[in-house]
Motif scaffolding. Structure first.
Motif, PDB file in Angstrom:
ATOM      1  N   GLN A 118     -70.827  39.633  64.171  1.00 32.18           N
ATOM      2  CA  GLN A 118     -71.614  41.441  64.264  1.00 32.18           C
ATOM      3  C   GLN A 118     -72.315  41.549  63.344  1.00 32.18           C
ATOM      4  OE1 GLN A 118     -68.493  44.657  64.828  1.00 32.18           O
ATOM      5  NE2 GLN A 118     -67.392  43.139  66.713  1.00 32.18           N
ATOM      6  N   SER A 119     -72.005  41.131  61.951  1.00 32.17           N
ATOM      7  CA  SER A 119     -73.289  41.468  61.801  1.00 32.17           C
ATOM      8  C   SER A 119     -74.290  40.466  61.499  1.00 32.17           C
ATOM      9  CB  SER A 119     -72.882  40.871  59.765  1.00 32.17           C
ATOM     10  OG  SER A 119     -72.209  39.026  59.765  1.00 32.17           O
ATOM     11  N   ARG A 120     -74.299  39.510  62.367  1.00 30.94           N
ATOM     12  CA  ARG A 120     -75.401  38.262  62.577  1.00 30.94           C
ATOM     13  C   ARG A 120     -76.754  38.921  63.584  1.00 30.94           C
ATOM     14  NH1 ARG A 120     -75.116  33.496  59.792  1.00 30.94           N
ATOM     15  NH2 ARG A 120     -73.366  33.132  59.142  1.00 30.94           N
ATOM     16  N   ILE A 121     -75.847  40.064  64.656  1.00 31.77           N
ATOM     17  CA  ILE A 121     -76.628  40.599  65.998  1.00 31.77           C
ATOM     18  C   ILE A 121     -77.200  41.814  64.799  1.00 31.77           C
ATOM     19  CG2 ILE A 121     -75.699  42.056  67.430  1.00 31.77           C
ATOM     20  CD1 ILE A 121     -74.691  40.113  68.722  1.00 31.77           C
ATOM     21  N   CYS A 122     -76.972  42.249  63.806  1.00 31.53           N
ATOM     22  CA  CYS A 122     -76.518  43.279  63.657  1.00 31.53           C
ATOM     23  C   CYS A 122     -77.856  43.206  62.977  1.00 31.53           C
ATOM     24  CB  CYS A 122     -75.985  44.346  62.881  1.00 31.53           C
ATOM     25  SG  CYS A 122     -75.149  45.428  63.939  1.00 31.53           S
ATOM     26  N   LEU A 123     -77.947  42.388  61.985  1.00 30.30           N
ATOM     27  CA  LEU A 123     -79.149  41.976  60.412  1.00 30.30           C
ATOM     28  C   LEU A 123     -80.107  40.891  61.582  1.00 30.30           C
ATOM     29  CD1 LEU A 123     -76.254  41.719  57.301  1.00 30.30           C
ATOM     30  CD2 LEU A 123     -77.922  43.504  58.416  1.00 30.30           C
ATOM     31  N   GLU A 124     -79.879  40.504  62.480  1.00 31.51           N
ATOM     32  CA  GLU A 124     -80.948  39.640  62.819  1.00 31.51           C
ATOM     33  C   GLU A 124     -81.663  39.979  63.904  1.00 31.51           C
ATOM     34  OE1 GLU A 124     -82.099  36.593  61.760  1.00 31.51           O
ATOM     35  OE2 GLU A 124     -80.782  35.605  60.001  1.00 31.51           O
ATOM     36  N   PHE A 125     -80.836  40.729  64.524  1.00 27.99           N
ATOM     37  CA  PHE A 125     -81.839  41.004  66.105  1.00 27.99           C
ATOM     38  C   PHE A 125     -81.899  42.975  66.078  1.00 27.99           C
ATOM     39  CE2 PHE A 125     -79.663  37.344  67.448  1.00 27.99           C
ATOM     40  CZ  PHE A 125     -80.069  37.064  68.499  1.00 27.99           C
ATOM     41  N   ILE A 126     -81.282  43.346  65.513  1.00 27.36           N
ATOM     42  CA  ILE A 126     -81.053  45.226  65.409  1.00 27.36           C
ATOM     43  C   ILE A 126     -82.254  45.554  63.854  1.00 27.36           C
ATOM     44  CG2 ILE A 126     -80.716  47.386  65.453  1.00 27.36           C
ATOM     45  CD1 ILE A 126     -77.511  45.658  67.142  1.00 27.36           C
ATOM     46  N   ASP A 127     -81.814  45.287  62.944  1.00 23.53           N
ATOM     47  CA  ASP A 127     -81.998  45.971  61.708  1.00 23.53           C
ATOM     48  C   ASP A 127     -83.838  45.713  61.765  1.00 23.53           C
ATOM     49  OD1 ASP A 127     -80.873  47.535  59.446  1.00 23.53           O
ATOM     50  OD2 ASP A 127     -81.148  46.097  57.862  1.00 23.53           O
ATOM     51  N   PRO A 128     -84.431  44.212  61.952  1.00 23.53           N
ATOM     52  CA  PRO A 128     -85.562  44.027  61.067  1.00 23.53           C
ATOM     53  C   PRO A 128     -86.875  44.786  62.625  1.00 23.53           C
ATOM     54  CG  PRO A 128     -84.257  42.288  62.008  1.00 23.53           C
ATOM     55  CD  PRO A 128     -83.638  43.282  61.934  1.00 23.53           C
ATOM     56  N   ILE A 129     -85.799  44.815  63.611  1.00 20.02           N
ATOM     57  CA  ILE A 129     -87.214  45.264  64.272  1.00 20.02           C
ATOM     58  C   ILE A 129     -87.096  47.598  64.102  1.00 20.02           C
ATOM     59  CG2 ILE A 129     -86.332  44.190  66.011  1.00 20.02           C
ATOM     60  CD1 ILE A 129     -85.308  45.379  67.831  1.00 20.02           C
ATOM     61  N   PRO A 130     -88.580  48.183  64.588  1.00 17.55           N
ATOM     62  CA  PRO A 130     -88.575  48.864  64.683  1.00 17.55           C
ATOM     63  C   PRO A 130     -88.113  49.985  65.540  1.00 17.55           C
ATOM     64  CG  PRO A 130     -90.922  47.905  65.818  1.00 17.55           C
ATOM     65  CD  PRO A 130     -90.289  47.139  65.438  1.00 17.55           C
ATOM     66  N   ILE A 131     -87.546  51.003  65.680  1.00 20.21           N
ATOM     67  CA  ILE A 131     -87.271  52.156  67.103  1.00 20.21           C
ATOM     68  C   ILE A 131     -87.869  52.207  67.869  1.00 20.21           C
ATOM     69  CG2 ILE A 131     -86.733  54.294  67.162  1.00 20.21           C
ATOM     70  CD1 ILE A 131     -85.886  55.003  64.703  1.00 20.21           C
ATOM     71  N   GLY A 132     -87.398  51.788  68.618  1.00 20.78           N
ATOM     72  CA  GLY A 132     -88.088  52.258  70.224  1.00 20.78           C
ATOM     73  C   GLY A 132     -88.308  50.599  70.360  1.00 20.78           C
ATOM     74  N   ALA A 133     -88.012  49.787  69.589  1.00 17.62           N
ATOM     75  CA  ALA A 133     -88.380  47.849  70.122  1.00 17.62           C
ATOM     76  C   ALA A 133     -87.069  46.966  70.387  1.00 17.62           C
ATOM     77  CB  ALA A 133     -88.627  46.721  68.789  1.00 17.62           C
ATOM     78  N   VAL A 134     -87.526  46.396  71.608  1.00 15.39           N
ATOM     79  CA  VAL A 134     -86.190  45.930  72.310  1.00 15.39           C
ATOM     80  C   VAL A 134     -86.382  44.548  72.101  1.00 15.39           C
ATOM     81  CG1 VAL A 134     -86.094  45.152  74.781  1.00 15.39           C
ATOM     82  CG2 VAL A 134     -87.445  47.454  74.467  1.00 15.39           C
ATOM     83  N   PHE A 135     -84.844  44.059  71.985  1.00 15.97           N
ATOM     84  CA  PHE A 135     -84.543  42.728  72.457  1.00 15.97           C
ATOM     85  C   PHE A 135     -83.863  42.601  73.434  1.00 15.97           C
ATOM     86  CE2 PHE A 135     -80.996  45.181  70.253  1.00 15.97           C
ATOM     87  CZ  PHE A 135     -79.757  44.678  71.040  1.00 15.97           C
ATOM     88  N   SER A 136     -83.052  41.187  73.703  1.00 16.82           N
ATOM     89  CA  SER A 136     -82.073  40.562  74.908  1.00 16.82           C
ATOM     90  C   SER A 136     -81.327  39.651  74.703  1.00 16.82           C
ATOM     91  CB  SER A 136     -83.056  39.636  76.124  1.00 16.82           C
ATOM     92  OG  SER A 136     -83.395  38.397  74.935  1.00 16.82           O
ATOM     93  N   LEU A 137     -80.049  40.709  75.872  1.00 21.02           N
ATOM     94  CA  LEU A 137     -78.972  39.551  75.497  1.00 21.02           C
ATOM     95  C   LEU A 137     -79.443  38.317  75.363  1.00 21.02           C
ATOM     96  CD1 LEU A 137     -75.920  39.741  75.804  1.00 21.02           C
ATOM     97  CD2 LEU A 137     -76.321  40.064  77.980  1.00 21.02           C
ATOM     98  N   ASN A 138     -79.978  37.875  76.054  1.00 21.06           N
ATOM     99  CA  ASN A 138     -79.885  36.456  76.550  1.00 21.06           C
ATOM    100  C   ASN A 138     -80.514  35.459  74.644  1.00 21.06           C
ATOM    101  OD1 ASN A 138     -79.512  36.541  78.869  1.00 21.06           O
ATOM    102  ND2 ASN A 138     -81.871  36.331  79.691  1.00 21.06           N
ATOM    103  N   SER A 139     -81.404  36.103  73.898  1.00 22.95           N
ATOM    104  CA  SER A 139     -81.550  36.193  72.731  1.00 22.95           C
ATOM    105  C   SER A 139     -80.255  35.634  72.016  1.00 22.95           C
ATOM    106  CB  SER A 139     -82.282  36.775  72.445  1.00 22.95           C
ATOM    107  OG  SER A 139     -82.147  37.607  71.926  1.00 22.95           O
ATOM    108  N   CYS A 140     -79.059  36.640  72.371  1.00 25.67           N
ATOM    109  CA  CYS A 140     -78.162  37.077  71.225  1.00 25.67           C
ATOM    110  C   CYS A 140     -77.037  35.511  71.899  1.00 25.67           C
ATOM    111  CB  CYS A 140     -77.089  37.984  71.910  1.00 25.67           C
ATOM    112  SG  CYS A 140     -78.124  39.863  70.910  1.00 25.67           S
ATOM    113  N   HIS A 141     -77.124  35.753  72.883  1.00 23.27           N
ATOM    114  CA  HIS A 141     -75.960  34.576  73.872  1.00 23.27           C
ATOM    115  C   HIS A 141     -77.052  32.767  73.047  1.00 23.27           C
ATOM    116  CE1 HIS A 141     -74.402  37.113  77.588  1.00 23.27           C
ATOM    117  NE2 HIS A 141     -73.935  36.360  76.176  1.00 23.27           N
ATOM    118  N   PHE A 142     -78.065  32.723  73.614  1.00 24.34           N
ATOM    119  CA  PHE A 142     -78.593  31.572  72.590  1.00 24.34           C
ATOM    120  C   PHE A 142     -78.054  31.987  70.939  1.00 24.34           C
ATOM    121  CE2 PHE A 142     -82.495  29.354  70.510  1.00 24.34           C
ATOM    122  CZ  PHE A 142     -81.466  27.908  71.691  1.00 24.34           C
ATOM    123  N   GLN A 143     -78.178  32.026  69.980  1.00 26.59           N
ATOM    124  CA  GLN A 143     -77.721  32.403  68.633  1.00 26.59           C
ATOM    125  C   GLN A 143     -76.246  32.201  68.890  1.00 26.59           C
ATOM    126  OE1 GLN A 143     -80.356  33.069  66.213  1.00 26.59           O
ATOM    127  NE2 GLN A 143     -78.182  32.763  64.781  1.00 26.59           N
TER     128      GLN A 143
END
Length: 397
Positions: A293-318
């Motif tokens: 859960q920390s890796r999802i938050c700090l790798e995918f959510i925290d670095p991007i600005p509000i309004g930016a989009v990330f994908s479920l597929n990228s999380c699954h790949f990670q």
């Protein structure tokens, strides 16, 4: 086996007869296995439940269990319990299409159910094979474990291992897994509903314990009870222990995670409160709650600005190497812990789902610089979680 056939095809259930009647049967009749038609003999005595055994077992497609008196007592009690309810029940039914004999077979409306009472620890691949075989012919298996397999640690928690995880049931209309146990000595039936894994070898859940004669078969599927105590005691305690944990020595995956946190410029004590949240499908993850859960938050959510989009597929790949490939055939539909976590973050307003596989960041993550603030933030988040999960529990009831 508890049943055998006479020459005329009549089925004899041995435990229904007195000792004297059994002796008459033994002297007057020849008995045959319902499956292989081979000769069987009566086994009875002061310390065993009367049953039949093969004279020559090697040619029979089924086996005789060998789980002992505890297992046979429980199987008989469950069978008699179902019979008293007027259900269409068969004991030790052999299903020729899959060459398996179930402990109890019953029909409820149009549903066919194989009820297995499992006391001995058997290989996991055998559990999966038997479960998959039932499902392949449209039979719903329900596994009830002997209570000797339940190692309770507190009011709401118990020990778990890979063997126990194989018996997690999650039906189509349920949001949380459930486990079943029965003790023939006390005649107590235990249902553990709303189950969450909080550590590698520990789960929490709501225990419903009833005398067998005080419940009916359909009560097995009524697992929703007030979740407030579960969250205000066990989950609060688990989150506090997670936040305050100070390992004496680091090694393996835990050492790697601590090194990764150091690289990210943070520490377990200061992580956002949305890390280490309860996920009902955590049993599918090979890494701990806090790690992935920390890796999802700090790798995918925290670095991007509000309004930016990330994908479920990228999380699954990670996390492709962190999700177990083990089969959990009693879980329907198939659980996805990463999607479950993202849905929980969306319910908390951190992200927003914009398509089937995409999420948009809605809020910045709040990092802490003092442990006191972190503990206060955890407590505030607990109240939000409680409202979310109470809504889910009400939906299941």
């Amino acid at each position: 086996m508890l049943q055998a056939k006479l020459n005329n095809g009549k089925l004899i259930t041995l435990f229904e007869f007195s000792k004297q009647e059994i002796e008459v049967l033994r002297s007057d009749h020849v008995f045959f296995c319902p499956v292989c038609k081979g000769k069987v003999i009566i086994k009875s005595g002061s310390k065993i439940i009367p049953h039949f055994a093969h004279q020559n077992r090697k040619n029979c497609q089924t086996h005789e269990g060998g789980e002992g008196v505890y297992h046979e007592q429980g199987k008989i009690m469950l069978y008699q319990w179902l019979i008293k309810q007027g259900l269409d029940v068969a004991l030790e039914q052999y299903i020729s299409s899959i060459k398996q004999r179930c402990d109890i077979f019953l029909r409820v409306g149009k549903k066919k159910i194989a009820l297995e009472y499992q006391c001995a620890r058997i290989p996991i691949n055998e559990i999966q094979k038997r479960t998959g075989s039932y499902l392949s012919v449209g039979i719903q298996p329900i596994w009830i474990l002997g209570a000797t397999n339940l190692k309770r640690t507190t009011k709401h928690s118990f020990k778990v291992d890979q063997f126990l995880l194989q018996f997690l049931h999650q039906f189509q209309d349920q949001s949380f897994p459930v486990l079943y146990f029965f003790d023939p000595h006390s005649k107590l039936f235990t249902i553990i509903g709303n189950v969450f894994q909080i550590g590698k070898r520990r789960m929490i859940g709501n225990f419903i314990i009833k005398k067998l004669d005080s419940m009916i078969f359909l009560d097995m599927f009524k697992t929703s009870v007030d979740s407030r105590e579960l969250f205000l005691t066990e989950w609060r305690k688990a989150k506090y222990q997670y936040r305050m944990y100070q390992p004496k020595k680091l090694y393996g995956t835990e050492l790697s995670w601590y090194n990764w946190l150091y690289y990210k410029g943070t520490h377990r004590e200061f992580l956002p409160s949305i890390i280490y949240l309860p996920i009902s499908s955590q049993y599918k993850m090979l890494t701990s709650l806090g790690d992935w859960q920390s890796r999802i938050c700090l790798e995918f959510i925290d670095p991007i600005p509000i309004g930016a989009v990330f994908s479920l597929n990228s999380c699954h790949f990670q996390f492709r190497k962190s999700i177990s490939t083990d089969s959990f055939p009693l879980v329907q539909p198939s659980a996805d812990p990463i999607m479950e976590y993202l849905h929980l973050l969306a319910a908390l307003g951190i992200i927003e789902q914009v398509s089937e596989h995409e999420f948009r960041k809605s809020k910045n993550l709040h990092h802490y610089s003092h442990i006191e603030d972190a503990l206060k933030g955890d407590e505030e988040l607990l109240k939000e979680l409680l409202n979310i999960f109470e809504t889910k529990y009400e939906h299941d009831s």
